[in-house]
Design a protein around this motif. Sequence first.
Motif, mmCIF file in Angstrom:
data_model
loop_
_atom_site.group_PDB
_atom_site.id
_atom_site.type_symbol
_atom_site.label_atom_id
_atom_site.label_comp_id
_atom_site.label_asym_id
_atom_site.label_seq_id
_atom_site.Cartn_x
_atom_site.Cartn_y
_atom_site.Cartn_z
ATOM 1 N N ALA A 272 -5.308 7.668 -3.733
ATOM 2 C CA ALA A 272 -5.252 9.121 -3.574
ATOM 3 C C ALA A 272 -6.538 9.669 -2.971
ATOM 4 O O ALA A 272 -6.809 10.862 -3.029
ATOM 5 C CB ALA A 272 -4.980 9.787 -4.927
ATOM 6 N N TYR A 273 -7.359 8.755 -2.402
ATOM 7 C CA TYR A 273 -8.610 9.147 -1.752
ATOM 8 C C TYR A 273 -8.715 8.303 -0.494
ATOM 9 O O TYR A 273 -8.890 7.092 -0.568
ATOM 10 C CB TYR A 273 -9.789 8.865 -2.692
ATOM 11 C CG TYR A 273 -11.160 9.309 -2.199
ATOM 12 C CD1 TYR A 273 -11.920 10.197 -2.962
ATOM 13 C CD2 TYR A 273 -11.714 8.822 -1.022
ATOM 14 C CE1 TYR A 273 -13.181 10.595 -2.542
ATOM 15 C CE2 TYR A 273 -12.958 9.225 -0.590
ATOM 16 C CZ TYR A 273 -13.687 10.103 -1.356
ATOM 17 O OH TYR A 273 -14.945 10.501 -0.936
ATOM 18 N N SER A 274 -8.587 8.927 0.668
ATOM 19 C CA SER A 274 -8.638 8.169 1.912
ATOM 20 C C SER A 274 -10.040 7.596 2.121
ATOM 21 O O SER A 274 -11.036 8.308 2.026
ATOM 22 C CB SER A 274 -8.278 9.060 3.102
ATOM 23 O OG SER A 274 -8.376 8.328 4.308
ATOM 24 N N THR A 275 -10.089 6.289 2.389
ATOM 25 C CA THR A 275 -11.386 5.633 2.600
ATOM 26 C C THR A 275 -11.563 5.200 4.055
ATOM 27 O O THR A 275 -12.415 4.358 4.357
ATOM 28 C CB THR A 275 -11.529 4.401 1.679
ATOM 29 O OG1 THR A 275 -10.374 3.564 1.817
ATOM 30 C CG2 THR A 275 -11.675 4.824 0.242
ATOM 31 N N ILE B 248 0.834 -1.209 0.000
ATOM 32 C CA ILE B 248 0.000 0.000 0.000
ATOM 33 C C ILE B 248 0.863 1.252 0.000
ATOM 34 O O ILE B 248 1.730 1.432 0.878
ATOM 35 C CB ILE B 248 -0.897 0.039 1.249
ATOM 36 C CG1 ILE B 248 -1.785 -1.211 1.342
ATOM 37 C CG2 ILE B 248 -1.738 1.305 1.271
ATOM 38 C CD1 ILE B 248 -2.453 -1.377 2.700
ATOM 39 N N LEU B 249 0.617 2.154 -0.950
ATOM 40 C CA LEU B 249 1.225 3.481 -0.948
ATOM 41 C C LEU B 249 0.105 4.517 -0.989
ATOM 42 O O LEU B 249 -0.665 4.570 -1.950
ATOM 43 C CB LEU B 249 2.148 3.664 -2.151
ATOM 44 C CG LEU B 249 3.480 2.908 -2.119
ATOM 45 C CD1 LEU B 249 4.283 3.185 -3.383
ATOM 46 C CD2 LEU B 249 4.300 3.308 -0.893
ATOM 47 N N ASN B 250 0.008 5.317 0.060
ATOM 48 C CA ASN B 250 -1.058 6.319 0.158
ATOM 49 C C ASN B 250 -0.556 7.694 -0.264
ATOM 50 O O ASN B 250 0.463 8.167 0.232
ATOM 51 C CB ASN B 250 -1.590 6.388 1.586
ATOM 52 C CG ASN B 250 -2.395 5.162 1.960
ATOM 53 O OD1 ASN B 250 -3.268 4.749 1.216
ATOM 54 N ND2 ASN B 250 -2.089 4.576 3.109
ATOM 55 N N LEU B 251 -1.319 8.313 -1.148
ATOM 56 C CA LEU B 251 -0.989 9.654 -1.624
ATOM 57 C C LEU B 251 -1.917 10.677 -0.981
ATOM 58 O O LEU B 251 -2.186 11.729 -1.532
ATOM 59 C CB LEU B 251 -1.121 9.715 -3.151
ATOM 60 C CG LEU B 251 -0.362 8.612 -3.890
ATOM 61 C CD1 LEU B 251 -0.744 8.593 -5.360
ATOM 62 C CD2 LEU B 251 1.135 8.798 -3.739
ATOM 63 N N THR B 252 -2.422 10.329 0.196
ATOM 64 C CA THR B 252 -3.376 11.177 0.900
ATOM 65 C C THR B 252 -2.737 11.732 2.170
ATOM 66 O O THR B 252 -1.981 11.036 2.847
ATOM 67 C CB THR B 252 -4.630 10.372 1.296
ATOM 68 O OG1 THR B 252 -4.220 9.220 2.042
ATOM 69 C CG2 THR B 252 -5.379 9.911 0.065
ATOM 70 N N LEU C 201 -12.638 12.764 4.700
ATOM 71 C CA LEU C 201 -13.155 13.894 3.956
ATOM 72 C C LEU C 201 -13.275 13.562 2.471
ATOM 73 O O LEU C 201 -12.501 12.781 1.926
ATOM 74 C CB LEU C 201 -12.239 15.113 4.135
ATOM 75 C CG LEU C 201 -12.099 15.653 5.573
ATOM 76 C CD1 LEU C 201 -11.073 16.777 5.606
ATOM 77 C CD2 LEU C 201 -13.453 16.131 6.091
ATOM 78 N N GLU C 202 -14.251 14.189 1.821
ATOM 79 C CA GLU C 202 -14.432 14.025 0.381
ATOM 80 C C GLU C 202 -13.229 14.634 -0.355
ATOM 81 O O GLU C 202 -12.666 15.650 0.058
ATOM 82 C CB GLU C 202 -15.720 14.727 -0.055
ATOM 83 C CG GLU C 202 -15.976 14.746 -1.542
ATOM 84 C CD GLU C 202 -16.383 13.388 -2.092
ATOM 85 O OE1 GLU C 202 -16.274 13.214 -3.318
ATOM 86 O OE2 GLU C 202 -16.810 12.530 -1.308
#
Length: 274
Positions: free
Chosen positions: A60-63, A21-25, A68-69
């Motif tokens: 690139a979208y935190s779930t 996992i690589l998070n861009l958020t 936040l949206e």
Amino acid sequence: MNTINIKGNLLNLESPIVMGILNLTPDSFYSNSRINNVNQLVEQAGLMLEEGATIIDLGAYSTRPGALEVSEKEEIERIVPAVKAIISAFPKAIISVDTFRAEVANITVNEGASIINDVSGGNLDDNLLKTVAKLKVPYVLMHMRGTPQNMASLTNYEDIISDMLQYFNEKIDYLNSLGVYDIMLDPGFGFAKTTDQNFEVLRSLEAFNCLNLPVLVGFSRKSMITKTLNISAHEALNGTTALNMVALQKNAKILRVHDVLEAKQCIDLYKKLI
């Protein structure tokens, strides 16, 4: 079915694999997984591949619950440079894009991504599943109710395993009707499920074998571990490894994790048991 077709090459899942996992958020629940710049991204992707990751999963979208949206424009601006940078540095890398938006899927696959990992099962963008069919890429079908903003309140099930099997059967039938057959199933640990329900799903994970598709699990540092043990996400690696081993023993084929080396070691030890 334990193979998936990735750009004309068959990926064999008879032996379990790791998805890193690589998070861009900026607000991912596990702060150590957040990537701040392209150089750091490429370095971390390279380390994951070196440690044994077969797939790199970019989001690139935190779930996380209550996240936040994020606008489609912002998601694209975050993720497209990331896909380009990793493909440039590692041309043979298999990149999965964690998105529920058709346009993000379309752009990133055209830039070199190989898999679409959708938390929503196609429920948050009516065009997503048709876009996956058009792109002819493998698809991770996850079980979730609602949205990341409200899913924590949607945990009432008549029978959670039966409800999930019905959900998966209906989605698989629809995907097959579109011509999508390279499907991985994700039970969606932490998505519209209480801690007790998460453990019930893990306890019954073999129930999904009847669908004859590879199962992906993602408990990495999640609240089902931290709440049970009363620890932080930073302290949850040991718990993650413990649950990964249980999942492997119940026929999981893909471990989606923040910590690639430890997950690969878990798989290597599991293989000694079979």
